[in-house]
Motif scaffolding. Structure first.
Motif: not given
Lengths: 104, 104, 104, 104
Positions: A33-38, D40-44, D49-53, D60-64
């Motif tokens: 999805v990110a690539e489709v956006g690009e 989508a990229e911001a979510i990924l 970040q969360r998974q690697t602690g 999170l702010e970037a997602v907003g």
């Protein structure tokens, strides 16, 4: 002439070489999805260059690079799901051909 | 083994056979987006079937069909822009290989 | 006049009422992507109706319905991440205003 | 509390202030797609970040911020099509409520 299978094989090789972290199927789809956006952004840039009569060789090449990235992500997703893209493509092609032939 | 060029050639042939209306580059990109949306939905359905322990052969096949549609729309867009996908793919592959080799 | 907060509150209420299964953040984002694909399709349909001089009240209304679904999915995602959309919107607005004012 | 109408009104004001070039409906939809790709990229990034602690306040702010951009593009598109988002949202809400109430 690159085949779909070669493209998917290369995706596997480079993933191994690059030692990228593992991703879930959902995460791989979000990369797509990110690539489709690009790609959408590259298309918008190309169209703007054309409309304002500017030279657009670089903009067109950038669109090709983004198309690669979309194809690549489809391969990565197919690899992760053990989907044989060649087979899938043949099957859907036959469905489309039947539909188109029936309509015309 | 389907090559990218064959896939794009077939897209041209079927478009001629089906006598579909002409589309702008922007409209073709939006068709691609619609197909990516359908792929996302097929992926969500597949993941749900897997998580609830249900048989998911049909869900997996549906994902393959949507992958075809995304590839197809990339071909249609490449055809409309006279982009040689084979060439684009080779070029970007070399860029990625250089980058990955440098990092590792 | 619906506020963003009301929209997000309603999403919470209906989710509770409907007893929908839990989703990960990635899955919620993929639902958003599916809705954006449907919006793209509704836009393509509307544009086609307009271009061929056909009545397009229903096509325009369908676009509005898909816009709702995109907004709704943004709310669902914001709820899942405890993001205050009002706050995010104000913050980004100020960033844009500074940028636009500087440029002009 | 920002209302949808205020958000769309602000989009109109800033567009006038910034003197952005005119866009077709298809182009505006592609801008929306580009923003959904960035979300989508911001979510990924956030999930990683969360998974690697790792600390993820900034992620999170970037997602907003990306959520704002999606909302903004929906407003721009609604403005261009003279769609009253408030009205659309109310209408679809009633459809959903009827469906959910019937099912439960």
């Amino acid at each position: 002439m690159v085949t779909l299978e070669q493209l998917c094989q290369r995706a596997r090789e480079i993933a191994a070489l690059a030692n990228w972290p593992e991703h879930t199927v959902e995460q791989r789809t979000l990369y797509l999805v990110a690539e489709v956006g690009e790609l959408a952004e590259a298309i918008l840039h190309l169209v703007r260059q054309r409309q304002t009569g500017q030279e657009h060789t670089a903009a067109l090449e950038a669109v090709g690079m983004e198309m690669h990235d979309v194809l690549w992500n489809i391969c990565e997703l197919a690899n992760a799901l053990n989907i044989d893209l060649d087979e899938a493509v043949e099957k859907k092609r036959e469905m489309i051909l039947r539909k188109v032939t029936k309509e015309h």
